[in-house]
Motif scaffolding. Structure first.
Motif, PDB file in Angstrom:
ATOM      1  N   ARG A 132       0.847  -1.205   0.000  1.00 30.03           N
ATOM      2  CA  ARG A 132       0.000   0.000   0.000  1.00 30.03           C
ATOM      3  C   ARG A 132       0.878   1.248   0.000  1.00 30.03           C
ATOM      4  N   GLU A 133       0.369   2.307  -0.596  1.00 33.53           N
ATOM      5  CA  GLU A 133       1.145   3.537  -0.737  1.00 33.53           C
ATOM      6  C   GLU A 133       1.491   4.150   0.613  1.00 33.53           C
ATOM      7  N   GLY A 134       0.587   4.081   1.564  1.00 31.82           N
ATOM      8  CA  GLY A 134       0.872   4.619   2.884  1.00 31.82           C
ATOM      9  C   GLY A 134       2.016   3.879   3.562  1.00 31.82           C
ATOM     10  N   ASP A 135       2.039   2.555   3.411  1.00 29.61           N
ATOM     11  CA  ASP A 135       3.124   1.763   3.989  1.00 29.61           C
ATOM     12  C   ASP A 135       4.453   2.090   3.314  1.00 29.61           C
ATOM     13  N   LEU A 136       4.400   2.362   2.006  1.00 34.20           N
ATOM     14  CA  LEU A 136       5.627   2.714   1.298  1.00 34.20           C
ATOM     15  C   LEU A 136       6.165   4.049   1.798  1.00 34.20           C
ATOM     16  N   ALA A 137       5.283   5.013   2.016  1.00 34.10           N
ATOM     17  CA  ALA A 137       5.720   6.326   2.519  1.00 34.10           C
ATOM     18  C   ALA A 137       6.392   6.179   3.880  1.00 34.10           C
ATOM     19  N   ARG A 138       5.837   5.331   4.748  1.00 35.60           N
ATOM     20  CA  ARG A 138       6.447   5.114   6.069  1.00 35.60           C
ATOM     21  C   ARG A 138       7.792   4.415   5.950  1.00 35.60           C
ATOM     22  N   LEU A 139       7.904   3.487   5.000  1.00 41.64           N
ATOM     23  CA  LEU A 139       9.178   2.802   4.781  1.00 41.64           C
ATOM     24  C   LEU A 139      10.248   3.786   4.314  1.00 41.64           C
ATOM     25  N   VAL A 140       9.894   4.669   3.386  1.00 35.09           N
ATOM     26  CA  VAL A 140      10.842   5.667   2.885  1.00 35.09           C
ATOM     27  C   VAL A 140      11.327   6.552   4.031  1.00 35.09           C
ATOM     28  N   GLU A 141      10.420   6.950   4.880  1.00 35.58           N
ATOM     29  CA  GLU A 141      10.785   7.800   6.013  1.00 35.58           C
ATOM     30  C   GLU A 141      11.775   7.088   6.940  1.00 35.58           C
ATOM     31  N   ARG A 142      11.541   5.823   7.208  1.00 37.47           N
ATOM     32  CA  ARG A 142      12.451   5.057   8.072  1.00 37.47           C
ATOM     33  C   ARG A 142      13.809   4.879   7.410  1.00 37.47           C
ATOM     34  N   ALA A 143      13.791   4.451   6.159  1.00 38.83           N
ATOM     35  CA  ALA A 143      15.044   4.140   5.465  1.00 38.83           C
ATOM     36  C   ALA A 143      15.897   5.374   5.228  1.00 38.83           C
ATOM     37  N   ALA A 144      15.283   6.540   5.103  1.00 39.15           N
ATOM     38  CA  ALA A 144      16.032   7.772   4.846  1.00 39.15           C
ATOM     39  C   ALA A 144      16.975   8.111   5.994  1.00 39.15           C
ATOM     40  N   ARG A 145      16.715   7.568   7.175  1.00 39.42           N
ATOM     41  CA  ARG A 145      17.573   7.839   8.325  1.00 39.42           C
ATOM     42  C   ARG A 145      18.787   6.920   8.392  1.00 39.42           C
ATOM     43  N   ALA A 146      18.837   5.927   7.512  1.00 45.92           N
ATOM     44  CA  ALA A 146      19.939   4.970   7.525  1.00 45.92           C
ATOM     45  C   ALA A 146      21.184   5.567   6.869  1.00 45.92           C
ATOM     46  N   ASP A 147      22.346   5.001   7.200  1.00 44.48           N
ATOM     47  CA  ASP A 147      23.587   5.478   6.582  1.00 44.48           C
ATOM     48  C   ASP A 147      23.867   4.772   5.262  1.00 44.48           C
ATOM     49  N   ALA A 148      23.274   3.614   5.060  1.00 47.39           N
ATOM     50  CA  ALA A 148      23.458   2.866   3.814  1.00 47.39           C
ATOM     51  C   ALA A 148      22.226   2.000   3.588  1.00 47.39           C
ATOM     52  N   LEU A 149      21.982   1.694   2.329  1.00 44.07           N
ATOM     53  CA  LEU A 149      20.768   0.984   1.948  1.00 44.07           C
ATOM     54  C   LEU A 149      21.100  -0.096   0.921  1.00 44.07           C
ATOM     55  N   ALA A 150      20.804  -1.343   1.251  1.00 43.53           N
ATOM     56  CA  ALA A 150      20.976  -2.435   0.298  1.00 43.53           C
ATOM     57  C   ALA A 150      19.747  -2.490  -0.609  1.00 43.53           C
ATOM     58  N   VAL A 151      19.970  -2.677  -1.908  1.00 39.29           N
ATOM     59  CA  VAL A 151      18.879  -2.630  -2.885  1.00 39.29           C
ATOM     60  C   VAL A 151      19.005  -3.784  -3.868  1.00 39.29           C
ATOM     61  N   ASP A 152      17.861  -4.350  -4.222  1.00 38.86           N
ATOM     62  CA  ASP A 152      17.818  -5.362  -5.281  1.00 38.86           C
ATOM     63  C   ASP A 152      16.419  -5.297  -5.898  1.00 38.86           C
ATOM     64  N   VAL A 153      16.286  -5.773  -7.113  1.00 35.02           N
ATOM     65  CA  VAL A 153      14.971  -5.816  -7.751  1.00 35.02           C
ATOM     66  C   VAL A 153      14.792  -7.161  -8.438  1.00 35.02           C
TER      67      VAL A 153
END
Length: 403
Positions: A11-32
């Motif tokens: 859901r879009e609301g859950d994605l917005a909350r995830l972005v907010e949390r992850a933005a505080r991290a120093d590094a982010l692992a990503v895969d698709v």
């Protein structure tokens, strides 16, 4: 939805909350993951993220088929945390198409290659560097299927869960060798290449192996056959190669059958999904015959003159000279040859050497400075040596006069 410390975002609301949390991290692992092996046009199916949060690691799977991923753009862009991926090329393209382009990305496959690792696949590196064994049985899975099952979610999580520790382990080794700058330069080059135009801009039919040997009518027929295959693949929503292999179309372009029985005599032309395309193959062959040749603006693709023997000898001499220098320098520094000069930079340097004509030293130096992915560090360290390699006499030339 939570699953073994994994968050599935639908859901879009859950994605917005995830972005907010992850933005505080120093590094982010990503895969698709995408469904390119199962659809005519690959669709982004999932985006997996992992980041340190408190004393643990947060892992999330974003279902890209149920929620737009464009809101990830600030997180994945230059203003977000440092991104860590493994073999970023495909991921970068899919994310860019989805409206969330990458910037500031580190590629652990690049680091592993420059460290001289024998195997640079993710599973092999996790085992050799961290002692972690991951299951890759779903590597060719159809990620367009829903719902996502438990085993699929575990697989998706494993692809990012260990990326940050792997990055840290490889960074220890690269710092010891003092090659961090070269690795980051190559990561930036790889990302720029992934987001840029394709290296080979030729249409699909011209890239078929053996197409260059066809006569005018044959290449016109091949062009029509490839178009017919693409139309069938789009209608069935499967990759083109699942309709018929390119070598079968080349065979049809060479034989040019005019009857159904003759098409069926060509192995692979009338079996599997291609069985429904026999009439389409015959129409394409007839259209190609009528065309007589490919469009005028595409004919130059088939008019590549064979290099003269002298030109081939000069190229071999230049490439050998560059390779020998690179090998000796790598041995002296006790690093991998790619650290000294990546293969793509060596190719560009060879082209500068072969095309320099009557250019002076300043022009050659300027051309070397513009080599993509060379970087300021290599230029400062090796600029003089590279210029000497590029201006040394070719086999057909007298030695350069001393200045």
């Amino acid at each position: 939805m939570s699953h073994d410390h994994l968050v599935l975002v639908e859901r879009e609301g859950d994605l917005a909350r995830l972005v907010e949390r992850a933005a505080r991290a120093d590094a982010l692992a990503v895969d698709v993951e995408a469904n390119g092996l199962f659809a005519y046009r690959a669709r982004l199916c999932t985006v997996q993220l992992a980041f340190r949060e408190g004393d643990g690691v947060a892992v999330a799977v974003v279902d890209a088929l149920r929620v737009p991923v464009a809101p990830l753009a600030p997180l994945l862009g230059a203003a977000g945390p440092r991104k860590v991926l493994h073999d970023l090329t495909f991921d970068a393209r899919m994310l860019a198409e989805a409206g969330a382009p990458l910037a500031g990305a580190h590629d652990t496959s690049v680091a592993a290659r420059m460290l001289g690792c024998a195997a640079t696949g993710l599973a092999a590196l996790l085992l050799s560097e961290l002692g972690v064994k991951v299951d890759k049985q779903l590597q060719q899975h159809d990620w367009g299927r829903r719902p996502l099952e438990d085993a699929e979610l575990r697989y998706l999580a494993d692809d990012v869960r260990h990326l940050l520790p792997l990055r840290a382990r490889l960074a220890e080794r690269s710092r010891a060798l003092e090659i961090d700058e070269e690795i980051e330069e190559e990561c930036a080059y790889k990302l720029a290449t992934a987001l840029g135009p394709p290296r080979d801009p030729r249409p699909a039919y011209a890239r078929v192996k053996g197409a260059q040997a066809l006569d005018r009518e044959g290449r016109a027929i091949l062009r029509r056959l490839v178009a017919a295959r693409d139309a069938a693949a789009e209608e069935a929503d499967v990759p083109s190669f699942k309709i018929v292999a390119s070598e079968v179309l080349l065979d049809l372009a060479q034989r040019r059958p005019t009857r159904v029985d003759d098409v069926r005599a060509v192995r692979g032309a009338a079996s599997g999904r291609a069985a429904a395309c026999v009439a389409a193959w015959l129409r394409a062959i007839e259209q190609g015959r009528s065309d007589g040749d490919v469009p005028e603006d595409e004919r130059a693709l088939f008019q590549q003159a064979r290099p003269a023997r002298r030109e081939l000898a000069a190229r071999r001499a230049v490439e050998t000279r560059i390779a020998a220098w690179r090998k000796a320098e790598a041995k002296a520094r006790k690093v991998d040859e790619q650290v000294v000069l990546p293969g793509h930079c060596a190719q560009d340097l060879a082209e500068i050497a072969l095309a320099r004509g009557h250019a002076g030293g300043e022009a050659v130096a300027a051309a070397i400075a513009r080599i993509p992915g060379l970087g300021a560090g290599r230029l400062a360290r090796y600029g003089g040596a590279l210029a000497a390699l590029a201006t040394a006499a070719l086999p057909s030339e007298p030695p350069a006069a001393a200045t």
